[in-house]
Design an enzyme around this catalytic site. Structure first.
Site, mmCIF file in Angstrom:
data_model
loop_
_atom_site.group_PDB
_atom_site.id
_atom_site.type_symbol
_atom_site.label_atom_id
_atom_site.label_comp_id
_atom_site.label_asym_id
_atom_site.label_seq_id
_atom_site.Cartn_x
_atom_site.Cartn_y
_atom_site.Cartn_z
ATOM 1 N N LYS A 167 -11.586 0.010 -7.080
ATOM 2 C CA LYS A 167 -10.390 -0.842 -7.138
ATOM 3 C C LYS A 167 -9.624 -0.679 -5.844
ATOM 4 O O LYS A 167 -9.364 0.446 -5.403
ATOM 5 C CB LYS A 167 -9.500 -0.371 -8.317
ATOM 6 C CG LYS A 167 -8.241 -1.180 -8.494
ATOM 7 C CD LYS A 167 -8.475 -2.360 -9.407
ATOM 8 C CE LYS A 167 -7.394 -3.411 -9.326
ATOM 9 N NZ LYS A 167 -7.515 -4.330 -8.192
ATOM 10 N N LYS B 278 -4.992 7.954 -6.117
ATOM 11 C CA LYS B 278 -3.901 7.291 -6.837
ATOM 12 C C LYS B 278 -4.316 6.937 -8.269
ATOM 13 O O LYS B 278 -3.591 7.220 -9.223
ATOM 14 C CB LYS B 278 -3.555 6.005 -6.065
ATOM 15 C CG LYS B 278 -2.141 5.566 -6.168
ATOM 16 C CD LYS B 278 -1.879 4.347 -5.279
ATOM 17 C CE LYS B 278 -1.809 4.693 -3.814
ATOM 18 N NZ LYS B 278 -1.375 3.564 -2.976
ATOM 19 N N LYS C 190 -11.195 -0.131 -0.576
ATOM 20 C CA LYS C 190 -10.290 -0.937 0.249
ATOM 21 C C LYS C 190 -11.162 -1.832 1.114
ATOM 22 O O LYS C 190 -12.318 -1.500 1.390
ATOM 23 C CB LYS C 190 -9.442 -0.027 1.151
ATOM 24 C CG LYS C 190 -8.124 -0.634 1.560
ATOM 25 C CD LYS C 190 -7.137 -0.555 0.428
ATOM 26 C CE LYS C 190 -5.746 -0.947 0.775
ATOM 27 N NZ LYS C 190 -4.809 -0.585 -0.310
ATOM 28 N N THR D 238 5.250 -2.512 -7.875
ATOM 29 C CA THR D 238 5.252 -1.320 -7.008
ATOM 30 C C THR D 238 6.681 -0.784 -6.871
ATOM 31 O O THR D 238 6.926 0.420 -7.035
ATOM 32 C CB THR D 238 4.642 -1.646 -5.631
ATOM 33 O OG1 THR D 238 3.351 -2.222 -5.867
ATOM 34 C CG2 THR D 238 4.493 -0.408 -4.772
ATOM 35 N N ASN E 262 7.945 -7.004 0.049
ATOM 36 C CA ASN E 262 7.726 -6.943 -1.400
ATOM 37 C C ASN E 262 8.196 -5.599 -1.973
ATOM 38 O O ASN E 262 8.995 -5.552 -2.898
ATOM 39 C CB ASN E 262 6.236 -7.176 -1.703
ATOM 40 C CG ASN E 262 5.929 -6.986 -3.176
ATOM 41 O OD1 ASN E 262 5.970 -5.868 -3.690
ATOM 42 N ND2 ASN E 262 5.657 -8.055 -3.896
ATOM 43 N N SER F 207 -2.003 -3.776 -11.766
ATOM 44 C CA SER F 207 -3.307 -4.412 -11.501
ATOM 45 C C SER F 207 -4.303 -4.029 -12.600
ATOM 46 O O SER F 207 -5.113 -4.847 -13.048
ATOM 47 C CB SER F 207 -3.870 -3.956 -10.152
ATOM 48 O OG SER F 207 -3.383 -4.775 -9.131
HETATM 49 P P1 NAD Z 1 5.466 -6.627 3.284
HETATM 50 O O1 NAD Z 1 4.685 -7.186 4.409
HETATM 51 O O2 NAD Z 1 5.883 -7.500 2.152
HETATM 52 O O3 NAD Z 1 6.825 -5.955 3.846
HETATM 53 C C1 NAD Z 1 6.870 -5.076 4.920
HETATM 54 C C2 NAD Z 1 8.318 -4.977 5.391
HETATM 55 O O4 NAD Z 1 8.416 -3.992 6.409
HETATM 56 C C3 NAD Z 1 8.882 -6.262 5.978
HETATM 57 O O5 NAD Z 1 10.213 -6.422 5.553
HETATM 58 C C4 NAD Z 1 8.882 -5.970 7.487
HETATM 59 O O6 NAD Z 1 9.895 -6.706 8.184
HETATM 60 C C5 NAD Z 1 9.200 -4.502 7.465
HETATM 61 N N1 NAD Z 1 8.889 -3.807 8.696
HETATM 62 C C6 NAD Z 1 7.848 -3.967 9.548
HETATM 63 N N2 NAD Z 1 7.992 -3.137 10.609
HETATM 64 C C7 NAD Z 1 9.134 -2.443 10.392
HETATM 65 C C8 NAD Z 1 9.816 -1.426 11.112
HETATM 66 N N3 NAD Z 1 9.375 -0.978 12.275
HETATM 67 N N4 NAD Z 1 10.961 -0.931 10.576
HETATM 68 C C9 NAD Z 1 11.453 -1.383 9.412
HETATM 69 N N5 NAD Z 1 10.851 -2.333 8.710
HETATM 70 C C10 NAD Z 1 9.709 -2.854 9.189
HETATM 71 O O7 NAD Z 1 4.621 -5.381 2.761
HETATM 72 P P2 NAD Z 1 4.743 -4.644 1.363
HETATM 73 O O8 NAD Z 1 3.777 -5.239 0.408
HETATM 74 O O9 NAD Z 1 6.170 -4.528 1.008
HETATM 75 O O10 NAD Z 1 4.147 -3.204 1.739
HETATM 76 C C11 NAD Z 1 4.916 -2.216 2.415
HETATM 77 C C12 NAD Z 1 4.161 -0.899 2.402
HETATM 78 O O11 NAD Z 1 3.907 -0.516 1.040
HETATM 79 C C13 NAD Z 1 2.789 -0.909 3.073
HETATM 80 O O12 NAD Z 1 2.562 0.383 3.621
HETATM 81 C C14 NAD Z 1 1.818 -1.106 1.928
HETATM 82 O O13 NAD Z 1 0.520 -0.609 2.210
HETATM 83 C C15 NAD Z 1 2.519 -0.275 0.853
HETATM 84 N N6 NAD Z 1 2.141 -0.633 -0.519
HETATM 85 C C16 NAD Z 1 2.324 -1.885 -0.997
HETATM 86 C C17 NAD Z 1 1.996 -2.170 -2.306
HETATM 87 C C18 NAD Z 1 2.251 -3.534 -2.892
HETATM 88 O O14 NAD Z 1 2.049 -3.696 -4.110
HETATM 89 N N7 NAD Z 1 2.706 -4.512 -2.124
HETATM 90 C C19 NAD Z 1 1.431 -1.179 -3.134
HETATM 91 C C20 NAD Z 1 1.258 0.105 -2.608
HETATM 92 C C21 NAD Z 1 1.617 0.368 -1.297
#
Ligand code: NAD
Length: 420
Positions: free
Chosen positions: A65, A89, A101, A185, A216, A355
């Site tokens: 997954k 996880k 992945k 999340t 997100n 998920s």
């Molecule tokens: P996203 O693309 O929706 O949001 C990322 C955010 O980070 C945006 O607001 C962007 O402007 C900001 N950003 C980028 N560079 C930055 C910086 N230098 N300083 C401050 N902010 C900055 O991505 P997401 O889905 O919110 O994921 C964020 C993190 O969480 C990633 O590491 C991802 O792997 C992890 N994650 C996401 C999920 C999920 O369900 N979406 C689950 C587990 C882990």
């Protein structure tokens, strides 16, 4: 295959607490399968080739997954580390799933919508024999979303000749997606933080929170924490951050609608038409991490807390909502400073948990109401937190090593029962 130093170190440390785990830990340092393909796409009449990867790390606990990301820097090391983290996880949460992945080395912002669809479908044509509801279940990740999952599922079902909605998660609701997946999340992270502050005998209203990243995860985390009474005093996105001295912190919905209008956060401390410095001010991303707050939530990028800024981190609690936001060196220093770090493998596991719920609903042709999804999520997240907390208290170790120990115990049982 190389995995990130912190992940590698956590595995080694946790293994010292599990008897006869040498064979298992050696097995876990290598993924079970590294699948590669060159995807061809015709752009402006010319053929372009993009490298694609699917790394299936471990299927000890169930089908693989993990998400698929579209990013120019997609590499075997990065995808392999993230696949490994998925194995840990799912095991920390006690889900019957393994870790994987995938990704395509491409900048999706340079593609037209038609090209994006074609490339998404090409990914499935390359790997469909290795995908499936009981084999490997992809999901969205960086720069991929519900629409991309919909194209991928459609291509997959055409190739296999029957419907199989549980082969992909993170789908739009109309194609069998789960209610609550978008907020899962962030909501899961807020559930873990609530459990932690109860253990520490603290009250949300007394706690100031800074969140790095307003995508997100950051947006939903901030919103859910605010709903639980925490004071969100600082937020940032890639263009910079904002901080407020207001006693109640920011109203996340007001900030979100401001960001939607302007496209960025800076200046979103205005209330209605009034922009007054007493409501807030602009800060840089570096400053946000170093604020004197109670809880710091890195929810954007990896490696943001590293040897250059560790000594300046004031928050006593750090919640890793991004994957791998703290480097190995920083983790060691922060632990010596007695900071409480909720590790990524626990903090951000709400996404994969919902998920898993989506997969279950797909396999059983059922739809759960959002309340039902959130109740089940809270049960899973708080149970996992309690187990990790107990382990950490009993052995006087960090929550990260305690999480890895709990995961390794489940993986070791499966390994023994399969007589490997
Ligand atoms: P996203 O693309 O929706 O949001 C990322 C955010 O980070 C945006 O607001 C962007 O402007 C900001 N950003 C980028 N560079 C930055 C910086 N230098 N300083 C401050 N902010 C900055 O991505 P997401 O889905 O919110 O994921 C964020 C993190 O969480 C990633 O590491 C991802 O792997 C992890 N994650 C996401 C999920 C999920 O369900 N979406 C689950 C587990 C882990």
């Amino acid at each position: 295959m190389k995995i990130s130093p912190l992940v590698d170190n956590s595995l080694i440390q946790a293994a010292t607490h599990i008897p006869n785990s040498d064979k298992l830990t050696t097995a876990l340092t290598q993924p079970e399968h590294i699948l590669k393909a060159d995807l061809s796409l015709t752009q402006n009449g010319e053929k372009q080739i993009y490298s694609a990867l699917r790394i299936q790390h471990s299927s000890l606990l169930g089908p693989y997954k993990g998400g698929i990301r579209f990013h120019p820097q997609v590499s075997e090391e990065e995808v392999g580390t993230l696949a490994f983290l998925m194995t840990i996880k799912c095991a920390v949460l006690g889900l019957p799933l393994g870790g994987a992945k995938g990704g395509i080395a491409v900048d999706p912002k340079k593609l037209t919508e038609q090209e994006l669809e074609e490339l998404s479908r090409a990914f499935v044509r390359a790997f469909y024999k290795n995908i499936g509801q009981d084999k490997d279940i992809p999901a969205p990740d960086v720069n991929t979303n519900g629409q991309i999952m919909a194209w991928m599922l459609d291509e997959y079902e055409k190739l296999i000749g029957h419907k199989e909605p549980a082969a992909f998660t993170g789908k739009p609701i109309a194609l069998g997606g789960s209610k609550g997946r978008d907020r899962a999340t962030g909501a899961g992270g807020a559930m873990i933080v609530s459990s932690l502050v109860q253990k520490l005998n603290k009250h949300p209203k007394d706690l100031k929170v800074a969140v790095q990243g307003f995508g997100n995860v950051g947006y939903h985390m901030a919103k859910e924490l605010q709903a639980r009474g925490f004071r969100i005093v600082a937020l940032s996105d890639s263009k910079g951050g904002i901080v407020t001295e207001q006693p109640n912190g920011f109203d996340i919905e007001v900030v979100a609608s401001c960001k939607k209008e302007k496209g960025y956060l800076a200046g979103c401390y205005c209330v209605g038409g009034v922009c007054d410095l007493k409501f807030g001010r602009k800060i840089s991303n570096e400053e946000l991490l170093e604020l004197d707050v109670d809880i710091l939530v890195p929810a954007a990028l990896e490696d943001v807390i590293n040897k250059n800024n560790t000594d300046k981190i004031k928050a006593p609690i750090i919640v890793e909502m991004a994957n791998n936001p703290v480097t190995l060196e920083a983790d060691e220093i922060l632990n010596n400073h007695k900071k409480v770090i909720i590790p990524d493998v626990l903090a951000n596991a709400g996404g994969v948990t919902v998920s898993y719920f989506e997969w279950l609903q797909g396999k059983e042709n059922k739809y759960w109401e959002e309340n039902d999804v959130m109740e089940k999520l809270e049960k899973k997240m708080t149970e996992a937190f309690e187990e990790v907390w107990r382990e950490s208290e009993e052995k006087d170790i960090s929550l990260r090593i305690a999480s890895y120990i709990n995961a390794l115990e489940r993986l070791q049982s499966a390994y023994n029962l399969r007589s490997y």
